[in-house]
Write a protein that holds these residues in place. Structure first.
Motif, PDB file in Angstrom:
ATOM      1  N   ASP A   1       8.094  -8.691  59.980  1.00 36.51           N
ATOM      2  CA  ASP A   1       9.196  -9.289  60.861  1.00 36.51           C
ATOM      3  C   ASP A   1      10.330  -8.372  61.829  1.00 36.51           C
TER       4      ASP A   1
ATOM      5  N   PRO B   1      -0.263 -12.223  59.951  1.00 33.14           N
ATOM      6  CA  PRO B   1       0.302 -13.408  58.528  1.00 33.14           C
ATOM      7  C   PRO B   1       0.749 -14.381  59.400  1.00 33.14           C
TER       8      PRO B   1
ATOM      9  N   LYS C   1       5.587 -13.183  57.017  1.00 30.91           N
ATOM     10  CA  LYS C   1       5.325 -12.924  58.599  1.00 30.91           C
ATOM     11  C   LYS C   1       7.068 -12.846  58.627  1.00 30.91           C
TER      12      LYS C   1
ATOM     13  N   ILE D   1       0.064  -5.413  62.606  1.00 31.83           N
ATOM     14  CA  ILE D   1       0.032  -6.482  62.811  1.00 31.83           C
ATOM     15  C   ILE D   1      -1.017  -6.573  64.876  1.00 31.83           C
TER      16      ILE D   1
END
Length: 96
Positions: free
Chosen positions: A84, A74, A80, A93
């Motif tokens: 996360d 990302p 992102k 990821i």
């Protein structure tokens, strides 16, 4: 619920929401290889803010990556941040 569509072109594509003739939300991605996708940019029009559209676009991209056995990088700061914070997205990821 708004319909998220996908447009694919050589080297990448986007997930988007079109209302009338305007694209009001989009997530652009690139395909770096058969097994690697980058999320490059996410954008949501002010008129759709607060509806969770950005999260839905990221979710759609993650689902696409999963179904195509891809890992994701990302690059987009918004995507992102969502990834996360969402443990269910961690499996796709690419860890450095």
């Amino acid at each position: 619920m708004r319909e998220i569509r996908q447009q694919v072109h050589e080297g990448g594509g986007m997930f988007f929401i079109r209302i009338g003739d305007k694209i009001l939300a989009k997530l652009e991605y690139s395909l770096k290889s058969e097994h690697l996708m980058t999320i490059d940019h996410t954008e949501v029009d002010e008129s759709l803010k607060g509806e969770g559209i950005g999260h839905l676009l990221v979710e759609k991209a993650i689902s696409f990556a999963r179904s195509n056995k891809m890992k994701v990088i990302p690059y987009c700061p918004f995507a992102k941040a969502i990834i996360d914070k969402t443990t269910e997205f961690q499996d796709v990821i690419l860890k450095s």
